[in-house]
Design a protein around this motif. Sequence first.
Motif, PDB file in Angstrom:
ATOM      1  N   ASN A  75       0.665  -1.378  -0.012  1.00 25.11           N
ATOM      2  CA  ASN A  75       0.330   0.234   0.142  1.00 25.11           C
ATOM      3  C   ASN A  75       0.514   1.035   0.338  1.00 25.11           C
ATOM      4  O   ASN A  75       1.475   1.066   1.069  1.00 25.11           O
ATOM      5  N   VAL A  76       0.902   2.267  -1.335  1.00 22.97           N
ATOM      6  CA  VAL A  76       1.620   3.410  -1.120  1.00 22.97           C
ATOM      7  C   VAL A  76       0.326   4.552  -1.182  1.00 22.97           C
ATOM      8  O   VAL A  76      -0.816   4.491  -1.544  1.00 22.97           O
ATOM      9  N   ILE A  77       0.637   4.976  -0.234  1.00 17.73           N
ATOM     10  CA  ILE A  77      -0.468   7.086   0.308  1.00 17.73           C
ATOM     11  C   ILE A  77       0.047   7.517  -0.136  1.00 17.73           C
ATOM     12  O   ILE A  77       1.276   7.883   0.894  1.00 17.73           O
ATOM     13  N   LEU A  78      -0.277   8.728  -1.030  1.00 21.51           N
ATOM     14  CA  LEU A  78       0.366   9.879  -1.188  1.00 21.51           C
ATOM     15  C   LEU A  78      -0.463  11.456  -0.612  1.00 21.51           C
ATOM     16  O   LEU A  78      -1.411  11.116  -1.298  1.00 21.51           O
ATOM     17  N   ALA A  79       0.128  11.902   0.305  1.00 16.69           N
ATOM     18  CA  ALA A  79      -1.044  13.116   1.045  1.00 16.69           C
ATOM     19  C   ALA A  79      -0.455  14.261   0.079  1.00 16.69           C
ATOM     20  O   ALA A  79       0.396  14.305   0.748  1.00 16.69           O
ATOM     21  N   SER A  80      -1.853  14.563  -0.021  1.00 17.05           N
ATOM     22  CA  SER A  80      -0.882  16.259  -0.771  1.00 17.05           C
ATOM     23  C   SER A  80       0.323  16.171  -1.786  1.00 17.05           C
ATOM     24  O   SER A  80       1.242  16.474  -1.709  1.00 17.05           O
ATOM     25  N   PRO A  81       0.225  15.195  -2.807  1.00 15.97           N
ATOM     26  CA  PRO A  81       1.625  15.113  -3.905  1.00 15.97           C
ATOM     27  C   PRO A  81       1.967  16.636  -4.507  1.00 15.97           C
ATOM     28  O   PRO A  81       1.233  16.692  -5.124  1.00 15.97           O
ATOM     29  N   ASP A  82       2.954  16.760  -4.265  1.00 19.16           N
ATOM     30  CA  ASP A  82       4.411  18.148  -4.547  1.00 19.16           C
ATOM     31  C   ASP A  82       5.062  17.300  -5.867  1.00 19.16           C
ATOM     32  O   ASP A  82       5.980  17.204  -5.509  1.00 19.16           O
ATOM     33  N   ILE A  83       4.173  16.522  -7.072  1.00 25.49           N
ATOM     34  CA  ILE A  83       4.880  15.505  -7.677  1.00 25.49           C
ATOM     35  C   ILE A  83       4.458  16.344  -9.920  1.00 25.49           C
ATOM     36  O   ILE A  83       3.350  16.549  -9.253  1.00 25.49           O
ATOM     37  N   ASP A  84       5.092  17.506  -9.808  1.00 28.41           N
ATOM     38  CA  ASP A  84       4.313  17.545 -11.204  1.00 28.41           C
ATOM     39  C   ASP A  84       3.109  16.232 -12.167  1.00 28.41           C
ATOM     40  O   ASP A  84       4.313  14.951 -12.026  1.00 28.41           O
ATOM     41  N   ILE A  85       2.136  16.286 -12.887  1.00 29.65           N
ATOM     42  CA  ILE A  85       1.043  15.496 -13.274  1.00 29.65           C
ATOM     43  C   ILE A  85       2.192  14.593 -14.036  1.00 29.65           C
ATOM     44  O   ILE A  85       1.714  13.587 -14.237  1.00 29.65           O
ATOM     45  N   ASP A  86       2.611  15.622 -15.433  1.00 30.86           N
ATOM     46  CA  ASP A  86       2.944  15.167 -16.407  1.00 30.86           C
ATOM     47  C   ASP A  86       4.468  13.728 -15.799  1.00 30.86           C
ATOM     48  O   ASP A  86       4.978  12.469 -16.336  1.00 30.86           O
ATOM     49  N   VAL A  87       5.120  14.102 -14.982  1.00 31.81           N
ATOM     50  CA  VAL A  87       6.414  13.694 -14.630  1.00 31.81           C
ATOM     51  C   VAL A  87       5.865  12.097 -13.344  1.00 31.81           C
ATOM     52  O   VAL A  87       6.028  11.133 -13.793  1.00 31.81           O
ATOM     53  N   PHE A  88       4.665  12.252 -12.700  1.00 32.47           N
ATOM     54  CA  PHE A  88       3.745  11.206 -12.529  1.00 32.47           C
ATOM     55  C   PHE A  88       3.696   9.973 -12.920  1.00 32.47           C
ATOM     56  O   PHE A  88       3.638   8.998 -12.970  1.00 32.47           O
ATOM     57  N   ARG A  89       2.689  10.421 -14.252  1.00 30.93           N
ATOM     58  CA  ARG A  89       2.137   9.438 -15.233  1.00 30.93           C
ATOM     59  C   ARG A  89       3.542   8.837 -15.711  1.00 30.93           C
ATOM     60  O   ARG A  89       3.491   7.689 -16.738  1.00 30.93           O
ATOM     61  N   LYS A  90       4.948   9.335 -15.708  1.00 32.23           N
ATOM     62  CA  LYS A  90       6.257   8.557 -16.603  1.00 32.23           C
ATOM     63  C   LYS A  90       6.290   7.651 -15.417  1.00 32.23           C
ATOM     64  O   LYS A  90       7.263   6.705 -15.408  1.00 32.23           O
ATOM     65  N   GLN A  91       6.671   7.807 -14.566  1.00 32.10           N
ATOM     66  CA  GLN A  91       7.187   7.185 -13.400  1.00 32.10           C
ATOM     67  C   GLN A  91       6.038   6.037 -12.915  1.00 32.10           C
ATOM     68  O   GLN A  91       6.345   5.149 -12.755  1.00 32.10           O
ATOM     69  N   TRP A  92       4.882   6.289 -13.353  1.00 32.88           N
ATOM     70  CA  TRP A  92       3.907   5.527 -13.331  1.00 32.88           C
ATOM     71  C   TRP A  92       4.321   4.392 -13.815  1.00 32.88           C
ATOM     72  O   TRP A  92       3.961   3.197 -13.755  1.00 32.88           O
ATOM     73  N   GLN A  93       4.445   5.156 -15.372  1.00 31.42           N
ATOM     74  CA  GLN A  93       4.550   3.626 -16.766  1.00 31.42           C
ATOM     75  C   GLN A  93       5.990   2.782 -16.219  1.00 31.42           C
ATOM     76  O   GLN A  93       6.097   1.303 -16.337  1.00 31.42           O
ATOM     77  N   GLN A  94       6.833   3.061 -15.582  1.00 33.74           N
ATOM     78  CA  GLN A  94       8.375   2.605 -15.053  1.00 33.74           C
ATOM     79  C   GLN A  94       7.603   1.430 -13.794  1.00 33.74           C
ATOM     80  O   GLN A  94       8.520   0.328 -13.636  1.00 33.74           O
ATOM     81  N   PHE A  95       6.590   1.819 -13.411  1.00 32.42           N
ATOM     82  CA  PHE A  95       5.663   0.722 -11.781  1.00 32.42           C
ATOM     83  C   PHE A  95       6.193  -0.480 -12.577  1.00 32.42           C
ATOM     84  O   PHE A  95       6.588  -2.000 -11.774  1.00 32.42           O
TER      85      PHE A  95
END
Length: 410
Positions: free
Chosen positions: A235-255
């Motif tokens: 389980n991963v909980i991200l509260a008020s994530p200060d992450i660029d939305i475009d960057v998170f898309r790329k991070q997610w793909q690499q998981f």
Amino acid sequence: MRFCFAQLFPAVLLLASCAGNPQGVLLPLTGGVVVEGASTVDMLVATTREAMEDPSFLYSGERGPDLSLIDMQISIPPASARKVGEVQWPKRLPPNPAKEFATLQAEPLNVSESRVWLKEHLGPSRHVLVFVHGFNNRFEDSVFRFAQIVHDSGAQVAPILFTWPSRASVFDYNYDKESTNYSRDALEELLKAVANSKDVSEVTVMAHSMGTWLAVESLRQMTIRDGRIAPKIKNVILASPDIDIDVFRKQWQQFGDQKPKFTVFVSADDKALAISRLISGNRGRLGAVNPAEEPYKTEFERAGIDVVDLTKIDGADYLNHSKFAQSPQVVQLLGQRLINGQTMTDSRLGVGESIGAVAVGATQIVGHTASAAISIPIAVVDPETRRNLPGQFEAATSATSATLGAALPD
């Protein structure tokens, strides 16, 4: 959405002054102080901060050469002396444990001793919670806040705090951001060590604000090195994530395909993330999206990410950046469901029941529309709920969009 610096300047000043609590509060009380009704939170702290000689501070905001480990025990005042969601900071030193948070123990550990600590503090569930704090945090800020979260949530976990070098100044945003990058390897190693322990059955990672960048990057590195995220990290909980939305898309793909369950807490009225967006070239932050709008609605649904919209929950401070920890309803919900390995959208629950602990606070103030604005983002990203409640989904989504649209500045 357009951002005007003149409108955000008061928030910048508040950010700069929010570290005004008494300093040097970590010197353990002497004499074995026992207060009737007080509680104790025993946590393992792992830090990449530079050690200080002063035992009242322990660690600074500068970067240390190695990962340090310390066993800390924090006293929480009796329920009659405090409100859930608040940290009762000492007004003077030494603190009064009958009314204020106080340090009882701060004992450095080596790696072998930390393994013993972990084994001794695992409950029947053998569940570990690793928390990563956010931007603008002194060492003592992160320790007391995590102690509050663990206590108020009631989660039956072995609590581990990962605290990284923050100078606790709004004007050092870039230093803090680079400090998260500096700490990626250390957090990755910590998570792997905990997940590889034969005594541990499950790990939850919870991160806040800029700490979400550190957490997600460490998990991404783990995937690159090992081909997957450690299976015990459920389980991963991200509260008020200060992450660029475009960057998170790329991070997610690499998981890859084998991902933990992700839950994201968002709030459209988060002023700290509005400032972050301004600093970051007007790029949207993950923690400030409206999950009822496209493309986010479809993307969250396809990814299987649960999104909890806290926009209509009252914040305890002007910035509305720490609702997950400061709202009594939300922090208790964390302990009851998310930290204990369940999702907000368990198929055995309806929308109203699953989010009821959150919605009740807002509906008492502003009525049915607020309830829709909170509960429907859960329906948006939960395909099971959408299939079961198609008519209610369409009607409430329209209400949510109208409510949030009227609340947002242009």
